[in-house]
Design an enzyme around this catalytic site. Sequence first.
Site, PDB file in Angstrom:
ATOM      1  N   TYR A  40       0.648  -0.834  -0.128  1.00 35.11           N
ATOM      2  CA  TYR A  40       0.357   0.414   0.132  1.00 35.11           C
ATOM      3  C   TYR A  40       1.163   0.894  -0.190  1.00 35.11           C
ATOM      4  CZ  TYR A  40      -4.384   3.084   0.669  1.00 35.11           C
ATOM      5  OH  TYR A  40      -5.266   3.838   0.851  1.00 35.11           O
ATOM      6  N   LYS A  95     -20.082 -20.834  -9.161  1.00 38.09           N
ATOM      7  CA  LYS A  95     -19.526 -20.864 -10.669  1.00 38.09           C
ATOM      8  C   LYS A  95     -18.044 -20.106 -10.751  1.00 38.09           C
ATOM      9  CE  LYS A  95     -20.034 -21.501 -15.529  1.00 38.09           C
ATOM     10  NZ  LYS A  95     -21.144 -20.508 -15.866  1.00 38.09           N
TER      11      LYS A  95
END
Length: 761
Positions: A40, A95
């Site tokens: 970060y 899925k």
Amino acid sequence: MSKDSKRIEALVYHAKPKPGKIKVVPTKKYTSQRDLSLAYSPGVAEPCLEIEKEVENVYKYTAKGNLVAVISNGTAVLGLGNIGPEASKPVMEGKGLLFKIFADIDVFDIEVDTENVDEFIETVKNIAPTFGGINLEDIKAPEAFEIERRLKEELDIPVMHDDQHGTAIISAAALLNALELANKKIEDVKIVVSGAGAAAISCTRLYQSFGAKRENIVMLDSKGVIRSDRDNLTSQKAEFATDRKIDTLDEAMQDADVFIGLSMADIVTTKMLRSMASDPIVFAMANPNPEIAYQLAVDTRDDIIMATGRSDHPNQVNNVLGFPFIFRGALDVRATKINEAMKMAAVKALAKLAKEPVPEQVNIAYSATRLAFGRDYIIPKPFDPRLIAEVPPAVARAAMKSGVAKQPIEDWERYKNTLLERLGSDNKLIRMLASKAKANPKRVVFAEADQLDVLKAAQIVYEEGIARPILLGRIDTIKSLMRDIDFDGEIEIIDPKSDEEIDRKNRYADAFWKRKNRKGVTQYDARKIMRERNYFAAMMVNEGDADALITGYSANYPKVVKPMLDLIGMAKGVSRIATTNIMMTRRGPMFLSDTAINIDPTADDLAKIAYMTSKVIKMLGIEPVIAMTSYSNFGSSDNPNARKVREAVAYLHGTYPEMIVDGELQIDFALNSKMLQDIFPFSKLAGRKVNTLVFPNLDSANITYKLLKELNKAESIGPIMIGMAKPVHILQLDASVDEIVNMATVAVVDAQEREKRQQNK
């Protein structure tokens, strides 16, 4: 299991131990402040600036290139209909799971709360920069056609509505092969399509791409034959309207060569089937029940070539053969779309794969002597490990040839190897074993069935059709627990201590005594010990009242091994028993031996352990690549502990030159193929992926497998007993329900293989 119990089980599965089926995990180090400053602020600014300068750098510095969005508005979810976006989320997560385990593609599922086409399209376009591809899912027709069309036109990443194209691609591959077997040409055959939804329209369009003639196609919807003189046809239905003066399915089926069913159960009759042309091709793909039952169809026409959407019949048209691998190929060349050429390439790759020799592990998974191209095998099986190395390259090549690939592949062999590495840590082997077990379930004695976890495992293998359990223990306790977990069925329950079992106990005891009476065992002793469940269970297997045995959940390993050795003993020609554990790791299944029996094996013992382990691995259809491990490398130490490993390897090289085995080797060299190739290029393991580790002593083997299990949360199957005369497998103390199920599955497969060997004698 009752319907209500299945409902509860499904709800618990999705809720526990953590809600949902997918999660996000870090791919970079994050242990130090330095790591966090790179992940970060301030370090993250550098890739941001590089992407600002050149947007394509987003693929270099972020996960976009392996990230697909599975997007739905919940308007056509499975057979549940329009249930809304929130209710569709479990399906979208499912899925995502399939994308990951079959092709190592990461997924965010996105549920969009709108049925307005423009709003839906705008939402997807606005979030598209996050993703490398878009998989549209469970969107009702006709809106699905417009949504996909516009997104393909307006986005520069692959977009595919799997409900349309998945079934089309798989069924087209099956159709090409079926036509070849029937000696018919696609441009000549008469095709009947029952159903006019997104999948049916897409299937028919794709068949036309391969040469099917529009004038030879009749499509039906819920109102009957779609004729050109019908009013209020959608543009998609009008595309396939016929000028023939027919109204019903019965009329359409007369002299038809091909039936494609994407509609509803039991609408095709035997009369219709008999009216079809010779060598009829029938793809009855309604789920869960096809347009005509498989057995009824094959009984009606012995010249039929039949496919369904079900896994319990030959030729399953399963979308998982397509979408993971199509997106894999598209992502790997940064395709801007999934076009017709790419879909056709996937079709051809699947059709071609079905004609090639089938790997033994696929035969094993489906309990086939030899799967071969023919009427019962026109499409590859989902367990086929070659899919990931064949379909994505075909799709990638088509993307490059058709001009939609932004990052062409140059080294195809390296690419294929990379794809095979992506097979990863999913449990394909476990699924394969379960599939084989279900094909011929055996009687498995659960010697501690009055333990709740053991009983739960017995329930699972019974309800899944993996085994026929025999439950040993206190009958009242077992029946009470069965009521608690809603375990119903015709299950044999035996209490070896009960008066009802006196005759059988005495019979077992006398058989045991006759074998052991010259080894200090009296008839009284034999009858007394037969009250102990492990002795009783072992004799059930010995006497043919059961096929396999599972025990060890509630007792220390050595205590359980003793009765097995006393009553069952070692297989003919075997002088040393051992165990191996299968660990499901990120690099695939790893076999670790000996994890439970031999404390300090000699060189001769190690050679036998390695050889027996290799036979177990081959039984599972996998080529064993064995590293004999030590703290030294190829003679770097002359300590007896290293020397015995070296001597074992020398014996194996001389006696079994075909075995892929080498050592002694340190564990990092065994597992790091580049290090091994660079430093020890002469090794038989150089350039190979090691999948088996044989350890120099019990300490190292047992510690390693438990360390992997606890620290990496690697799923374990084992310890699997090798060298025993019968299928007997001993659990680790306090094994989990899943571990017991896995061991029971192995026991069934073990029994199947022994039965096969006996029949072949």
